[in-house]
Write a protein that holds these residues in place. Structure first.
Motif, PDB file in Angstrom:
ATOM      1  N   ALA A 123       0.828  -1.208   0.000  1.00 22.03           N
ATOM      2  CA  ALA A 123       0.000   0.000   0.000  1.00 22.03           C
ATOM      3  C   ALA A 123       0.860   1.255   0.000  1.00 22.03           C
ATOM      4  O   ALA A 123       0.561   2.232  -0.707  1.00 22.03           O
ATOM      5  CB  ALA A 123      -0.935  -0.017   1.207  1.00 22.03           C
ATOM      6  N   ALA A 124       1.937   1.256   0.790  1.00 17.60           N
ATOM      7  CA  ALA A 124       2.811   2.428   0.856  1.00 17.60           C
ATOM      8  C   ALA A 124       3.492   2.681  -0.484  1.00 17.60           C
ATOM      9  O   ALA A 124       3.565   3.829  -0.956  1.00 17.60           O
ATOM     10  CB  ALA A 124       3.847   2.237   1.954  1.00 17.60           C
ATOM     11  N   VAL A 125       3.981   1.621  -1.120  1.00 15.05           N
ATOM     12  CA  VAL A 125       4.640   1.780  -2.415  1.00 15.05           C
ATOM     13  C   VAL A 125       3.636   2.211  -3.484  1.00 15.05           C
ATOM     14  O   VAL A 125       3.949   3.041  -4.353  1.00 15.05           O
ATOM     15  CB  VAL A 125       5.339   0.468  -2.812  1.00 15.05           C
ATOM     16  N   ALA A 126       2.408   1.679  -3.428  1.00 11.86           N
ATOM     17  CA  ALA A 126       1.381   2.076  -4.397  1.00 11.86           C
ATOM     18  C   ALA A 126       1.043   3.557  -4.248  1.00 11.86           C
ATOM     19  O   ALA A 126       0.873   4.265  -5.252  1.00 11.86           O
ATOM     20  CB  ALA A 126       0.133   1.217  -4.207  1.00 11.86           C
ATOM     21  N   ALA A 127       0.948   4.040  -3.016  1.00 16.31           N
ATOM     22  CA  ALA A 127       0.652   5.456  -2.799  1.00 16.31           C
ATOM     23  C   ALA A 127       1.784   6.331  -3.327  1.00 16.31           C
ATOM     24  O   ALA A 127       1.551   7.366  -3.972  1.00 16.31           O
ATOM     25  CB  ALA A 127       0.421   5.716  -1.311  1.00 16.31           C
ATOM     26  N   GLY A 128       3.026   5.915  -3.064  1.00 14.43           N
ATOM     27  CA  GLY A 128       4.157   6.677  -3.581  1.00 14.43           C
ATOM     28  C   GLY A 128       4.214   6.666  -5.100  1.00 14.43           C
ATOM     29  O   GLY A 128       4.534   7.681  -5.721  1.00 14.43           O
TER      30      GLY A 128
END
Length: 217
Positions: A123-128
């Motif tokens: 989720a964090a990488v997708a948001a970035g």
């Protein structure tokens, strides 16, 4: 040595900032000069490591074909990264895309190395990555170095569309450079794990004494 770690960290960060600033200035003066800079870097590295090359070539821990793959991936990383600057990609966007290699590292790690990631990491990488896409597709502002002083608002519709298409090609090249870098990292991790040589055993002082006593007996 541990007390010097903060100093080393500050020096590394400052060196990176100065390197990026110098590259931006040089690219403003002569777009596309990154290929020459990369060539000079390779020449300096080869000249520095040349004396130790015969020793590694005679008994390589990692097969030479893997080293050749390292070189090809590094060449692709440097070529695509330098080439994208010739397509009107703002240097700020270039840094953002180049710094967003987590998504490519996760994809390559999952399919090439069989790694697994937690949902929070994904989720964090997708948001970035979403932020990178928004930044890459945003038109240059009036203060952008690579655009007209009036910015994209002063361009005609056709000219703006052509500039956007050209910029997106540059962003795609930059993303390709980042993907190549992720593949290089995965190949290095695999090679260092697959062909790692065990450390040579060291005899302790007690072992030396035991051997000496055995010789006397």
């Amino acid at each position: 040595a541990a007390s010097m770690m903060p100093v080393y960290f500050v020096v590394c960060v400052a060196s990176g900032l100065l390197t990026n600033l110098s590259l931006e200035r040089l690219n403003d003066a002569d777009p596309g000069c990154g290929q020459v800079i990369s060539l000079l870097q390779y020449v300096l590295v080869v000249a520095e490591q040349a004396p130790s090359a015969p020793r590694f070539a005679r008994d390589p821990a990692i097969p030479l074909r893997v080293h050749a793959a390292f070189v090809l991936l590094m060449f692709g990383t440097a070529w695509a990264g330098n080439r994208c600057m010739e397509y009107g990609v703002p240097f700020s966007v270039y840094l953002i895309v180049k710094s967003s290699n987590l998504v490519f590292s996760m994809i390559v790690g999952r399919f090439a190395l069989g790694k697994t990631y937690a949902r929070a990491q994904i989720a964090a990488v997708a948001a970035g990555t979403l932020g990178v896409i928004v930044a890459a597709d945003s038109p240059p502002t009036a203060g952008a170095r690579d655009g007209d002083a009036a910015g994209a608002a002063g361009l005609a519709h056709n000219e703006a569309s052509a500039a956007r298409a050209r910029r997106l090609v540059g962003v795609a090249l930059c993303a390709s450079s980042t993907l190549s870098m992720a593949c290089l990292g995965a190949l290095q991790e695999y090679a260092f794990t697959r062909w790692r040589r065990p450390p040579e055993p060291r005899l302790s002082a007690s072992s030396d004494v035991d051997e000496a006593r055995a010789g006397e007996a």
